[in-house]
Design an enzyme around this catalytic site. Structure first.
Site, short mmCIF file in Angstrom:
data_model
loop_
_atom_site.label_atom_id
_atom_site.label_comp_id
_atom_site.label_asym_id
_atom_site.label_seq_id
_atom_site.Cartn_x
_atom_site.Cartn_y
_atom_site.Cartn_z
N GLU A 151 -8.70 -8.20 25.76
CA GLU A 151 -7.59 -8.74 24.98
C GLU A 151 -7.71 -8.42 23.49
O GLU A 151 -6.72 -8.14 22.83
CB GLU A 151 -7.46 -10.26 25.19
N GLN A 175 -2.41 -4.86 19.32
CA GLN A 175 -1.77 -3.74 18.61
C GLN A 175 -2.13 -2.39 19.22
O GLN A 175 -2.02 -1.36 18.54
CB GLN A 175 -2.18 -3.73 17.13
N THR A 176 -2.61 -2.37 20.44
CA THR A 176 -3.13 -1.14 21.01
C THR A 176 -2.69 -1.02 22.47
O THR A 176 -2.64 -2.01 23.19
CB THR A 176 -4.67 -1.14 20.92
N TYR A 194 -2.14 -15.74 20.24
CA TYR A 194 -1.92 -14.97 21.47
C TYR A 194 -3.19 -14.88 22.32
O TYR A 194 -3.18 -15.18 23.52
CB TYR A 194 -1.42 -13.55 21.16
N ASP A 199 3.12 -12.46 23.53
CA ASP A 199 2.81 -11.25 22.76
C ASP A 199 4.12 -10.47 22.55
O ASP A 199 5.19 -10.97 22.87
CB ASP A 199 1.74 -10.40 23.46
N CYS A 231 14.72 -4.70 37.32
CA CYS A 231 14.12 -5.93 36.79
C CYS A 231 14.34 -7.12 37.72
O CYS A 231 15.45 -7.37 38.17
CB CYS A 231 14.73 -6.23 35.41
N CYS A 245 19.76 -12.31 33.26
CA CYS A 245 19.51 -11.88 31.88
C CYS A 245 20.77 -11.98 31.03
O CYS A 245 21.76 -11.29 31.27
CB CYS A 245 18.97 -10.44 31.88
#
Length: 363
Positions: free
Chosen positions: A50, A55-56, A133, A151, A213, A219
Site C-alpha cells: 500500500e 501515487q504509483t 487512505y 483513494d 460495469c 450510475c
DNA sequence: AAGACGGGGCA
DNA sequence: TGCCCAGTCTT
C-alpha cells in the site's frame, strides 16, 4: 427502473460478484477463495504494497515489492536494515519521503509494537507514512475492519455513481460518507480492493468501459451526464521552468564522482552528481563558472525532467578528472555499479547524457 | 487550505 | 511530445 440510485445493501454483493469473476492475481493479495476460507493477507505485505502503491501504478510496484520482500522478509528485518540500503532499493520508485517513512515505520512497529502492526485505523494512522487512505486500507484488507477506503480510484467511482458536482478536494467528506454507507460487514477488504480495481480497469479516467460495469444500471453520471467529466476538480496551475548544471566527472579507473543530497527536501537522502542549485531566475548559473573542481569540462547538451511542481532543464558537462585533484565529501563510484546506487531518475538521465553506455546491460 | 514531493502511462 | 494521474506531510 434503470439508473436508480443503488440501495446501499445491494452495492457490495453486486460488486463482490464482479470481483470474484475478475479478480487480479497480485503478489500481495490473498485470492477470494482463500479469503473465504478465513485466510488473511500478511499485514507486513499489505502495508508494504500500500505504501508503494501511493501515487504509483500496480505495474511499477510489482518488481519493487518482490525485491523488498526478498531483501527483508519481515518487518523486523526491514527495521534492522541500513537506511542507505533501503534508499538504494527504492531508487526509481519516486516520492523518496515514502522510503524514509517506511524505514521509520518499520522501526516503530518492531520496537514499540512488538513486531505487530496495530489492528485499528487510528493505531495505524499514528505511524510514519500512513495517512487516511493507507490506514483504512490496511485495517480493511489485513484486519477485516469495516473501514471506508477512499483513494483516487474510489473517488472516481463514487463521484460518477452519484454524479457529485462538488469539486475535489472539497467533495472528499461527502465521498467518504458514501463509501462508508456502501462498505459491508462481510469481506470489507475485498470490497475495498474491488472498488479500486473497478476504478483502475472499468471506471477509468478516460473512456470508461461503462457497458462492462457492475453498477451500470445505477450510475447517475451515466444516466444524466458524461461519466468522463467526473470527478469535478479545481483547475491546476502551470509549472515553472528551473535551470541548473550537472557535472559528470570520470577518473582513470572509469569511476564517476557522486555525493549525497540533504536528508530532507527534494530527492532527500538520494545520491547525485555535483551541480548547481536549480533556480527559476533568468540569470541562473548554468555555466562552467559553477564547476565543482577545475577540469576540461566538455558540454554534453541538456536534459529535461518534469517534477510535480516544476520542470527542470539541466546542462550536462563531462570531464576526465584525476581522483587526487578533487575535494569534498563525495566518493568515486565505478560506472558498472551505478545501477545499484540510490540515484533518482533525473540523475540517471544526466549521467546517461554524459556517458551513453552507463546504464546499458553488461554484454 | 495550499504547497512540496517523482515517475510512469497514454494519446 | 504533452497531458493526466494522486497519498502524506509540512507550512
Amino acid at each position: 427502473m434503470m439508473h436508480d440510485t443503488i440501495p446501499a445493501a445491494d452495492a457490495a454483493p453486486l460488486l463482490l460478484e464482479w470481483y470474484d469473476r475478475h479478480h487480479r492475481d497480485l503478489p500481495w493479495r490473498v485470492s477470494p477463495p482463500m479469503a473465504r476460507r478465513g485466510i488473511v493477507a500478511d499485514p507486513y505485505h499489505v502495508w508494504l504494497s500500500e505504501v508503494m502503491l501511493q501515487q504509483t501504478t500496480v505495474q511499477a510496484v510489482k518488481a519493487y515489492f518482490e525485491k523488498f520482500l526478498s531483501l527483508w522478509p519481515t518487518v523486523e528485518d526491514l527495521a534492522r536494515a541500513e537506511n542507505e540500503d533501503v534508499m538504494k532499493a527504492w531508487a526509481g520508485l519516486g516520492y523518496y519521503a515514502r522510503a524514509r517513512n517506511l524505514k521509520k515505520c518499520a522501526e516503530a512497529v518492531a520496537n514499540d509494537h512488538g513486531g505487530r502492526f496495530p489492528d485499528t485505523e487510528d493505531g495505524l494512522k499514528s505511524l510514519p507514512g500512513i495517512g487516511d487512505y493507507t490506514a483504512a486500507a490496511i485495517a480493511a484488507i489485513a484486519f477485516n475492519r469495516r473501514s471506508a477506503v477512499l483513494d483516487g480510484n474510489v473517488e472516481r467511482v463514487i463521484s460518477r455513481l452519484y454524479a457529485i458536482e462538488t469539486p475535489l478536494p472539497a467533495a472528499k467528506p461527502e465521498m467518504r460518507a458514501r463509501v462508508a454507507a456502501l462498505t459491508p460487514e462481510s469481506r470489507p477488504g475485498d470490497f475495498a480492493q474491488a472498488m479500486m480495481d473497478l476504478g483502475a480497469t472499468i471506471c477509468t479516467p478516460k473512456r470508461p468501459a461503462c457497458s462492462l460495469c457492475p453498477f451500470r444500471a445505477h450510475c447517475r453520471a451515466l444516466a444524466v451526464a458524461d461519466p468522463e467529466t467526473f470527478p469535478r476538480k479545481a483547475q491546476k496551475k502551470d509549472k515553472p521552468l528551473r535551470r541548473g548544471a550537472a557535472f559528470v566527472a570520470i577518473d582513470a579507473d572509469n569511476a564517476v564522482y557522486l555525493r549525497k543530497r540533504a536528508e530532507t527536501g527534494l530527492l532527500g537522502g538520494m545520491s547525485e552528481v555535483p551541480g548547481t542549485d536549480w533556480t527559476s531566475r533568468q540569470d541562473g548559473d548554468t555555466s562552467l563558472a559553477s564547476q565543482p573542481f577545475a577540469a576540461a569540462w566538455e558540454d554534453c547538451g541538456t536534459i529535461s525532467h518534469v517534477f510535480t511542481h516544476f520542470e527542470l532543464r539541466l546542462s550536462v558537462y563531462r570531464a576526465n578528472v584525476a581522483r587526487a585533484g578533487t575535494q569534498g565529501n563525495g566518493w568515486w563510484e565505478p560506472v558498472h555499479s551505478l545501477s545499484a546506487q540510490a540515484l533518482p531518475t533525473v540523475m540517471k538521465k544526466a549521467i546517461a547524457q554524459a556517458i551513453p553506455h552507463a546504464f546499458k546491460a553488461e554484454r
